[in-house]
Design a protein around this motif. Structure first.
Motif, PDB file in Angstrom:
ATOM      1  N   SER A  90       1.535  -3.720  -9.285  1.00 45.02           N
ATOM      2  CA  SER A  90       0.866  -3.037  -9.809  1.00 45.02           C
ATOM      3  C   SER A  90       0.667  -1.661  -9.234  1.00 45.02           C
ATOM      4  CB  SER A  90      -0.732  -3.658 -10.055  1.00 45.02           C
ATOM      5  OG  SER A  90      -1.034  -3.598  -8.778  1.00 45.02           O
ATOM      6  N   LEU A  91      -0.040  -0.670 -10.047  1.00 48.36           N
ATOM      7  CA  LEU A  91      -0.056   0.606  -9.188  1.00 48.36           C
ATOM      8  C   LEU A  91      -0.569   0.704  -7.865  1.00 48.36           C
ATOM      9  CD1 LEU A  91      -1.193   2.801 -12.306  1.00 48.36           C
ATOM     10  CD2 LEU A  91       1.286   2.477 -11.373  1.00 48.36           C
ATOM     11  N   GLU A  92      -0.232   1.913  -6.935  1.00 48.24           N
ATOM     12  CA  GLU A  92      -0.547   1.714  -5.677  1.00 48.24           C
ATOM     13  C   GLU A  92      -0.973   3.179  -5.297  1.00 48.24           C
ATOM     14  OE1 GLU A  92       2.179   0.422  -2.911  1.00 48.24           O
ATOM     15  OE2 GLU A  92       2.599  -1.607  -4.055  1.00 48.24           O
ATOM     16  N   PRO A  93      -1.900   3.376  -4.557  1.00 48.68           N
ATOM     17  CA  PRO A  93      -2.260   4.660  -4.124  1.00 48.68           C
ATOM     18  C   PRO A  93      -1.330   5.708  -3.667  1.00 48.68           C
ATOM     19  CG  PRO A  93      -3.596   3.162  -2.834  1.00 48.68           C
ATOM     20  CD  PRO A  93      -2.642   2.418  -3.530  1.00 48.68           C
ATOM     21  N   PHE A  94      -1.123   6.777  -4.176  1.00 46.03           N
ATOM     22  CA  PHE A  94      -0.026   7.812  -3.781  1.00 46.03           C
ATOM     23  C   PHE A  94       1.168   7.633  -4.697  1.00 46.03           C
ATOM     24  CE2 PHE A  94      -2.293   7.221  -0.002  1.00 46.03           C
ATOM     25  CZ  PHE A  94      -3.054   8.045   0.174  1.00 46.03           C
ATOM     26  N   THR A  95       1.984   6.419  -4.643  1.00 44.92           N
ATOM     27  CA  THR A  95       3.099   6.235  -5.339  1.00 44.92           C
ATOM     28  C   THR A  95       2.884   6.404  -6.762  1.00 44.92           C
ATOM     29  OG1 THR A  95       2.914   4.082  -5.017  1.00 44.92           O
ATOM     30  CG2 THR A  95       4.307   5.295  -3.531  1.00 44.92           C
ATOM     31  N   ARG A  96       1.611   6.094  -7.208  1.00 50.63           N
ATOM     32  CA  ARG A  96       1.200   6.004  -8.789  1.00 50.63           C
ATOM     33  C   ARG A  96       1.441   7.514  -9.299  1.00 50.63           C
ATOM     34  NH1 ARG A  96      -4.097   8.104 -10.238  1.00 50.63           N
ATOM     35  NH2 ARG A  96      -4.834   9.232  -8.348  1.00 50.63           N
ATOM     36  N   HIS A  97       1.644   8.414  -8.683  1.00 50.37           N
ATOM     37  CA  HIS A  97       1.624   9.976  -9.157  1.00 50.37           C
ATOM     38  C   HIS A  97       3.422  10.129  -9.483  1.00 50.37           C
ATOM     39  CE1 HIS A  97      -2.492  11.249  -7.915  1.00 50.37           C
ATOM     40  NE2 HIS A  97      -2.221  10.474  -6.806  1.00 50.37           N
ATOM     41  N   PHE A  98       4.012   9.191  -9.040  1.00 54.08           N
ATOM     42  CA  PHE A  98       5.424   9.487  -9.272  1.00 54.08           C
ATOM     43  C   PHE A  98       6.257   8.316  -9.654  1.00 54.08           C
ATOM     44  CE2 PHE A  98       4.006  11.254  -5.041  1.00 54.08           C
ATOM     45  CZ  PHE A  98       3.779  12.411  -5.325  1.00 54.08           C
ATOM     46  N   VAL A 127       2.478  20.027  -6.690  1.00 54.45           N
ATOM     47  CA  VAL A 127       1.609  18.689  -7.045  1.00 54.45           C
ATOM     48  C   VAL A 127       2.055  17.604  -6.036  1.00 54.45           C
ATOM     49  CG1 VAL A 127       1.725  16.588  -8.623  1.00 54.45           C
ATOM     50  CG2 VAL A 127       2.506  19.082  -9.551  1.00 54.45           C
ATOM     51  N   LEU A 128       3.530  17.640  -5.391  1.00 55.23           N
ATOM     52  CA  LEU A 128       3.727  16.714  -4.609  1.00 55.23           C
ATOM     53  C   LEU A 128       3.130  16.763  -2.934  1.00 55.23           C
ATOM     54  CD1 LEU A 128       6.144  14.437  -4.323  1.00 55.23           C
ATOM     55  CD2 LEU A 128       7.748  16.126  -3.288  1.00 55.23           C
ATOM     56  N   ALA A 129       3.059  18.284  -2.558  1.00 55.12           N
ATOM     57  CA  ALA A 129       2.502  18.606  -1.330  1.00 55.12           C
ATOM     58  C   ALA A 129       1.254  17.848  -0.688  1.00 55.12           C
ATOM     59  CB  ALA A 129       2.742  19.909  -1.037  1.00 55.12           C
ATOM     60  N   PRO A 130       0.195  18.332  -1.757  1.00 54.92           N
ATOM     61  CA  PRO A 130      -1.275  17.468  -1.189  1.00 54.92           C
ATOM     62  C   PRO A 130      -0.915  16.044  -1.248  1.00 54.92           C
ATOM     63  CG  PRO A 130      -1.450  18.646  -3.367  1.00 54.92           C
ATOM     64  CD  PRO A 130       0.126  18.763  -2.911  1.00 54.92           C
ATOM     65  N   ILE A 131      -0.436  15.383  -2.066  1.00 61.98           N
ATOM     66  CA  ILE A 131      -0.273  13.906  -2.125  1.00 61.98           C
ATOM     67  C   ILE A 131       0.382  13.374  -1.020  1.00 61.98           C
ATOM     68  CG2 ILE A 131       0.611  11.873  -3.623  1.00 61.98           C
ATOM     69  CD1 ILE A 131       0.123  13.942  -5.804  1.00 61.98           C
ATOM     70  N   LEU A 132       1.534  14.180  -0.720  1.00 61.80           N
ATOM     71  CA  LEU A 132       2.555  13.700   0.509  1.00 61.80           C
ATOM     72  C   LEU A 132       1.647  13.870   1.546  1.00 61.80           C
ATOM     73  CD1 LEU A 132       5.272  12.344   0.609  1.00 61.80           C
ATOM     74  CD2 LEU A 132       5.909  14.855   1.146  1.00 61.80           C
ATOM     75  N   ALA A 133       0.836  14.812   1.758  1.00 60.41           N
ATOM     76  CA  ALA A 133       0.158  15.067   3.076  1.00 60.41           C
ATOM     77  C   ALA A 133      -0.967  14.047   3.368  1.00 60.41           C
ATOM     78  CB  ALA A 133      -0.503  16.435   2.962  1.00 60.41           C
ATOM     79  N   SER A 134      -1.777  13.593   2.206  1.00 59.38           N
ATOM     80  CA  SER A 134      -2.712  12.682   2.313  1.00 59.38           C
ATOM     81  C   SER A 134      -2.171  11.216   2.599  1.00 59.38           C
ATOM     82  CB  SER A 134      -3.491  12.293   1.020  1.00 59.38           C
ATOM     83  OG  SER A 134      -4.136  13.617   0.566  1.00 59.38           O
ATOM     84  N   TYR A 135      -0.823  11.009   1.899  1.00 56.78           N
ATOM     85  CA  TYR A 135      -0.224   9.875   2.117  1.00 56.78           C
ATOM     86  C   TYR A 135       0.191   9.670   3.644  1.00 56.78           C
ATOM     87  CZ  TYR A 135       3.731   6.722   2.619  1.00 56.78           C
ATOM     88  OH  TYR A 135       4.856   5.410   2.906  1.00 56.78           O
ATOM     89  N   LYS A 136       0.841  10.795   4.145  1.00 57.27           N
ATOM     90  CA  LYS A 136       1.110  10.655   5.558  1.00 57.27           C
ATOM     91  C   LYS A 136       0.191  10.363   6.586  1.00 57.27           C
ATOM     92  CE  LYS A 136       5.675  11.871   5.178  1.00 57.27           C
ATOM     93  NZ  LYS A 136       6.756  10.811   5.314  1.00 57.27           N
ATOM     94  N   ALA A 137      -0.991  11.136   6.179  1.00 57.69           N
ATOM     95  CA  ALA A 137      -2.057  10.960   7.369  1.00 57.69           C
ATOM     96  C   ALA A 137      -2.766   9.463   7.113  1.00 57.69           C
ATOM     97  CB  ALA A 137      -3.453  11.915   6.614  1.00 57.69           C
TER      98      ALA A 137
END
Ligand code: PAZ
Length: 312
Positions: A90-98, A127-137
């Motif tokens: 099912s959908l997961e945080p962060f990857t759901r955007h892509f 779009v990608l940068a803030p999501i990637l930053a939150s994911y990495k953190a």
């Protein structure tokens, strides 16, 4: 006499990856409890109801896990550590955007002679940068743990194991039960081992009521936690009554009611002494706002209030 839920555990085996998941949960909870963190268990996606032990066919439901996956991201923003307990695939945080084509559309392909380059389109970088930053953190600081279930029985085993680990957090634990858990199932001892054959008569499948885990969860497993359940209906006239019935019966803190048709833009918060709607305006939607942003802000505020009154 054993209660309905105790009988369920006595007659259904844990999933094969259960011990691995239990260890992951224990390690995650011990580490974050030592740091005095706030923790949320987000359940997400739908459970299956297998019709055979060697499962070829099962009953499923509509939930893709949008609510849970989006909420987990907002809880991280509110300084919670997150156990994301979700239906496999099912959908997961962060990857759901892509998901699917959305990701492909963000990329540019250049082929010049023998060289091939792939880059992110300039307008997609924003779009990608803030999501990637939150994911990495979240990943690098170990602030999110993913565990998954498929069947309703897997869900039961995992939920109890998660609660056993969460109880040490006392009132710092928040349970956000957004998964669409089946109300009906075929008990293990009534399920055929092999694929149901179509050669003879049409099968007569008898579903039984699933035990309501909110009862032991609230009164025995995590008695000091802030427990939020969701209630989905398709008939608006019964939504608030059903939510209130659940609160009266299980004595937890909050039910968030939603309608299948309008769940992306409207929910109703039902507490023991009030009810109020949270609605996303058309303008907010067009600006890309998600209702989970508002839901999580409200839930986190309710949890803070609760903790102020609580000594544990
Ligand atoms: O997965 P999704 O975002 O499409 O749907 C979320 C939801 C409607 C399953 C959730 O908000 C919910 O109401 N869960 C509880 C369902 C129930 O058992 O009543």
């Amino acid at each position: 006499m054993a209660s309905h839920w105790e009988e369920f555990y006595a007659t259904h085996l844990p999933p094969t990856d259960f011990e691995d998941n239990r260890k992951l949960l224990q390690e995650f909870c011990e580490r974050h409890n030592k740091r005095n963190e706030k923790i949320v268990l987000v359940t997400s996606g739908g459970t299956t109801v297998p019709l055979e032990h060697n499962t070829v066919r099962f009953v499923d439901n509509f939930s893709a896990g949008t609510r849970g996956a989006a909420s987990a991201e907002y809880f991280l923003e509110h300084a919670y550590v997150v156990i994301f307990m979700h239906r496999l695939k099912s959908l997961e945080p962060f990857t759901r955007h892509f998901n699917g084509q959305k990701f492909m559309d963000m990329l540019e392909l250049y082929e010049r002679g023998p060289n091939t380059n792939i880059t992110v389109k300039p307008d997609s970088v924003d779009v990608l940068a803030p999501i990637l930053a939150s994911y990495k953190a979240a990943q690098e600081n170990g602030r999110i743990l993913y565990v998954n279930f498929t069947s309703v029985s897997d869900y039961f085993w995992l939920l109890r194991a998660a609660c056993e680990c969460l109880s040490q957090f006392g009132s710092r634990a928040l349970l956000y039960l957004a998964a669409a858990v089946s109300d009906f199932y075929v008990p293990s001892n009534q399920m055929p081992t092999h694929k149901i054959q179509s050669g003879s008569a049409a099968p007569n499948i008898q579903l039984q009521l699933v035990p309501k885990l909110l009862a032991p969860l609230v009164s025995l497993w995590v008695p000091h936690a802030f427990v939020v359940s969701f209630k989905l209906e398709t008939d608006e006239s019964i939504l608030i009554t059903k939510a209130r019935e659940a609160l009266n019966k299980y004595k937890h803190k909050l039910v968030i009611g939603n309608m299948l048709q309008t769940r992306r833009t409207k929910v109703v918060f039902v507490t023991p002494d009030s009810s109020y709607e949270v609605v996303l305006s058309r303008e907010q939607m067009l600006n890309g706002m998600e209702i989970e942003d508002v839901i999580v802000r409200n839930v986190a505020a309710n949890h803070d209030e609760y903790r102020k009154k609580f000594k544990y």
